[in-house]
Design a protein around this motif. Structure first.
Motif, PDB file in Angstrom:
ATOM      1  N   UNK A   1      45.068  39.803  42.133  1.00 17.33           N
ATOM      2  CA  UNK A   1      43.712  39.868  41.526  1.00 17.33           C
ATOM      3  C   UNK A   1      43.102  38.548  41.296  1.00 17.33           C
ATOM      4  N   UNK A   2      43.654  37.797  41.010  1.00 18.43           N
ATOM      5  CA  UNK A   2      43.230  36.322  40.927  1.00 18.43           C
ATOM      6  C   UNK A   2      42.867  35.972  42.089  1.00 18.43           C
ATOM      7  N   UNK A   3      43.368  36.082  43.126  1.00 16.54           N
ATOM      8  CA  UNK A   3      43.215  35.417  44.602  1.00 16.54           C
ATOM      9  C   UNK A   3      41.972  36.355  44.935  1.00 16.54           C
ATOM     10  N   UNK A   4      41.949  37.687  44.676  1.00 20.50           N
ATOM     11  CA  UNK A   4      40.854  38.442  45.059  1.00 20.50           C
ATOM     12  C   UNK A   4      39.665  37.729  44.438  1.00 20.50           C
ATOM     13  N   UNK A   5      39.586  37.458  43.252  1.00 13.23           N
ATOM     14  CA  UNK A   5      38.528  36.916  42.656  1.00 13.23           C
ATOM     15  C   UNK A   5      37.985  35.672  43.445  1.00 13.23           C
ATOM     16  N   UNK A   6      38.598  34.958  43.909  1.00 12.12           N
ATOM     17  CA  UNK A   6      38.220  33.831  44.669  1.00 12.12           C
ATOM     18  C   UNK A   6      37.517  34.282  45.870  1.00 12.12           C
ATOM     19  N   UNK A   7      38.390  35.285  46.849  1.00 12.29           N
ATOM     20  CA  UNK A   7      37.880  35.721  48.070  1.00 12.29           C
ATOM     21  C   UNK A   7      36.482  36.533  47.845  1.00 12.29           C
ATOM     22  N   UNK A   8      36.356  37.308  47.033  1.00 12.54           N
ATOM     23  CA  UNK A   8      35.148  38.238  46.630  1.00 12.54           C
ATOM     24  C   UNK A   8      34.054  37.143  46.370  1.00 12.54           C
ATOM     25  N   UNK A   9      34.164  36.327  45.428  1.00 10.04           N
ATOM     26  CA  UNK A   9      33.139  35.183  45.113  1.00 10.04           C
ATOM     27  C   UNK A   9      32.592  34.114  46.325  1.00 10.04           C
TER      28      UNK A   9
ATOM     29  N   UNK B   1      33.044  35.619  49.401  1.00 11.11           N
ATOM     30  CA  UNK B   1      32.014  36.581  50.464  1.00 11.11           C
ATOM     31  C   UNK B   1      30.718  36.354  49.865  1.00 11.11           C
ATOM     32  N   UNK B   2      30.389  36.524  48.520  1.00 12.27           N
ATOM     33  CA  UNK B   2      28.983  36.325  48.081  1.00 12.27           C
ATOM     34  C   UNK B   2      28.274  35.211  48.518  1.00 12.27           C
ATOM     35  N   UNK B   3      28.910  34.201  49.110  1.00 12.41           N
ATOM     36  CA  UNK B   3      28.334  33.310  49.565  1.00 12.41           C
ATOM     37  C   UNK B   3      28.228  33.167  51.028  1.00 12.41           C
ATOM     38  N   UNK B   4      28.798  34.166  51.570  1.00 15.88           N
ATOM     39  CA  UNK B   4      28.832  34.223  53.250  1.00 15.88           C
ATOM     40  C   UNK B   4      30.289  33.715  53.724  1.00 15.88           C
ATOM     41  N   UNK B   5      31.072  33.244  52.806  1.00 11.31           N
ATOM     42  CA  UNK B   5      32.164  32.544  53.394  1.00 11.31           C
ATOM     43  C   UNK B   5      33.409  33.633  53.533  1.00 11.31           C
ATOM     44  N   UNK B   6      33.848  33.754  54.751  1.00 14.00           N
ATOM     45  CA  UNK B   6      34.817  34.874  55.027  1.00 14.00           C
ATOM     46  C   UNK B   6      36.366  34.390  54.523  1.00 14.00           C
ATOM     47  N   UNK B   7      37.066  35.404  54.076  1.00 13.92           N
ATOM     48  CA  UNK B   7      38.380  34.897  53.444  1.00 13.92           C
ATOM     49  C   UNK B   7      39.219  35.462  54.740  1.00 13.92           C
ATOM     50  N   UNK B   8      40.219  34.667  55.239  1.00 11.66           N
ATOM     51  CA  UNK B   8      41.087  34.956  56.444  1.00 11.66           C
ATOM     52  C   UNK B   8      42.293  36.047  56.004  1.00 11.66           C
ATOM     53  N   UNK B   9      42.800  35.723  54.873  1.00 18.02           N
ATOM     54  CA  UNK B   9      43.742  36.677  54.222  1.00 18.02           C
ATOM     55  C   UNK B   9      44.222  36.090  52.913  1.00 18.02           C
ATOM     56  N   UNK B  10      44.775  36.939  52.035  1.00 22.72           N
ATOM     57  CA  UNK B  10      45.525  36.586  50.980  1.00 22.72           C
ATOM     58  C   UNK B  10      46.894  36.945  50.953  1.00 22.72           C
ATOM     59  N   UNK B  11      48.012  36.079  50.674  1.00 22.57           N
ATOM     60  CA  UNK B  11      49.284  36.069  50.781  1.00 22.57           C
ATOM     61  C   UNK B  11      49.740  35.501  49.464  1.00 22.57           C
ATOM     62  N   UNK B  12      50.960  36.338  48.999  1.00 20.28           N
ATOM     63  CA  UNK B  12      51.724  36.092  47.727  1.00 20.28           C
ATOM     64  C   UNK B  12      52.844  35.409  48.120  1.00 20.28           C
ATOM     65  N   UNK B  13      53.398  34.375  47.265  1.00 16.53           N
ATOM     66  CA  UNK B  13      54.429  33.727  47.572  1.00 16.53           C
ATOM     67  C   UNK B  13      55.134  33.646  46.107  1.00 16.53           C
ATOM     68  N   UNK B  14      56.495  33.206  46.152  1.00 13.77           N
ATOM     69  CA  UNK B  14      57.255  33.296  44.919  1.00 13.77           C
ATOM     70  C   UNK B  14      56.697  32.270  43.765  1.00 13.77           C
ATOM     71  N   UNK B  15      55.951  31.156  44.251  1.00  9.40           N
ATOM     72  CA  UNK B  15      55.329  30.205  43.449  1.00  9.40           C
ATOM     73  C   UNK B  15      53.588  30.497  43.091  1.00  9.40           C
ATOM     74  N   UNK B  16      53.438  31.481  43.773  1.00  8.24           N
ATOM     75  CA  UNK B  16      51.814  31.887  43.388  1.00  8.24           C
ATOM     76  C   UNK B  16      51.320  32.655  44.704  1.00  8.24           C
ATOM     77  N   UNK B  17      49.890  32.432  44.839  1.00  5.44           N
ATOM     78  CA  UNK B  17      49.171  33.221  45.734  1.00  5.44           C
ATOM     79  C   UNK B  17      48.300  32.294  46.479  1.00  5.44           C
ATOM     80  N   UNK B  18      47.806  32.489  47.839  1.00  7.61           N
ATOM     81  CA  UNK B  18      46.881  31.605  48.350  1.00  7.61           C
ATOM     82  C   UNK B  18      45.775  32.828  49.206  1.00  7.61           C
ATOM     83  N   UNK B  19      44.434  32.331  48.734  1.00 10.12           N
ATOM     84  CA  UNK B  19      43.399  32.964  49.464  1.00 10.12           C
ATOM     85  C   UNK B  19      42.937  31.852  50.518  1.00 10.12           C
TER      86      UNK B  19
END
Length: 243
Positions: A58-66, A68-86
């Motif tokens: 959900x944290x990473x999707x917060x970055x991604x949705x924000x 998108x609001x400025x026209x920046x596309x998110x390629x993908x969101x991936x979870x790892x054992x040490x955290x997530x990457x948007x």
């Protein structure tokens, strides 16, 4: 992305889990049983860990949705054992927009914490109780989300707080200078963390290898950020769950 397991999509953004996360969860379950935990406690711990990673998602999707609001596309969101990457296609050149995108992740964790706080009260749980393996799940998730938000708001790279600080500084100076100041700040704090980890102080009365590892990680991650181009074509917005 290779080596990942699809988790679905939301708001047009695909989410996945790296195979190492699945191995981590299976290993955690096995270690708990090996250490003598009963099956119910091991399953509860596994459920709590899974819910924690859902909060990271959900944290990473917060970055991604924000973004998108400025026209920046998110390629993908991936979870790892040490955290997530948007993975964002780019970062906006306007500091205020970068500030919003960076702050959106911790804001999601704060909103989740508020939700779990209300849930705890409605169900008669004491949200002020200390977190433990016996704590109700809403109480545990309340404190874990507060910890995620606080840790990610540290003014150091690669945490969100470092990007927030850089964006604020970039409103007053050049982007390059703002990056350098943020890198210096992160490295000074990293040295402070290392001293606290090695030298006995009231908070940590003995050597703390975890804090020392964080200090080393922050120091070199900040230096790497300072060596990057001002506006790389693809930028990761990454966090450590337990950044």
């Amino acid at each position: 992305m290779r080596g990942t397991i699809p988790l679905g999509a939301a708001a047009g953004i695909k989410a996945s889990a790296h195979w190492s996360l699945i191995v981590f969860l299976i290993g955690l379950f096995g270690v708990l049983l090996w250490q003598g935990a009963d099956l119910l406690l091991a399953l509860r711990s596994l459920l709590l860990t899974g819910l924690l990673f859902f909060c990271v998602l959900c944290h990473e999707f917060g970055h991604a949705v924000a973004a998108q609001a400025f026209g920046v596309r998110t390629l993908d969101v991936t979870l790892y054992p040490v955290g997530g990457i948007a993975r964002l296609e780019s970062m906006p050149s306007v500091p205020r927009q970068e500030l919003v995108i960076a702050a959106a992740g911790p804001l999601v964790n704060l909103l989740l914490a508020m939700g779990f706080f209300v849930w705890s009260l409605v169900n008669g749980y004491n949200p002020g109780s200390s977190i433990s393996v016996q704590s109700p799940l809403p109480v545990s998730l309340l404190w874990l989300n507060l910890a995620l938000a606080a840790f990610n708001l540290l003014p150091v790279f690669p945490m969100d707080g470092g990007r927030v600080l850089r964006a604020l500084l970039a409103m007053r100076m050049s982007y390059q200078m703002a990056t350098r100041v943020t890198v210096w700040t992160a490295q000074v704090l990293a040295v402070g963390f290392a001293v606290i980890a090695i030298v006995p102080v009231p908070l940590f009365r003995s050597f703390n290898p975890v804090l020392l590892f964080i200090a080393i990680f922050v120091f070199f991650a900040a230096r790497q950020e300072g060596n990057q181009n001002p506006r790389p074509p693809v930028r990761n917005v990454s966090d450590t769950p337990v950044d």
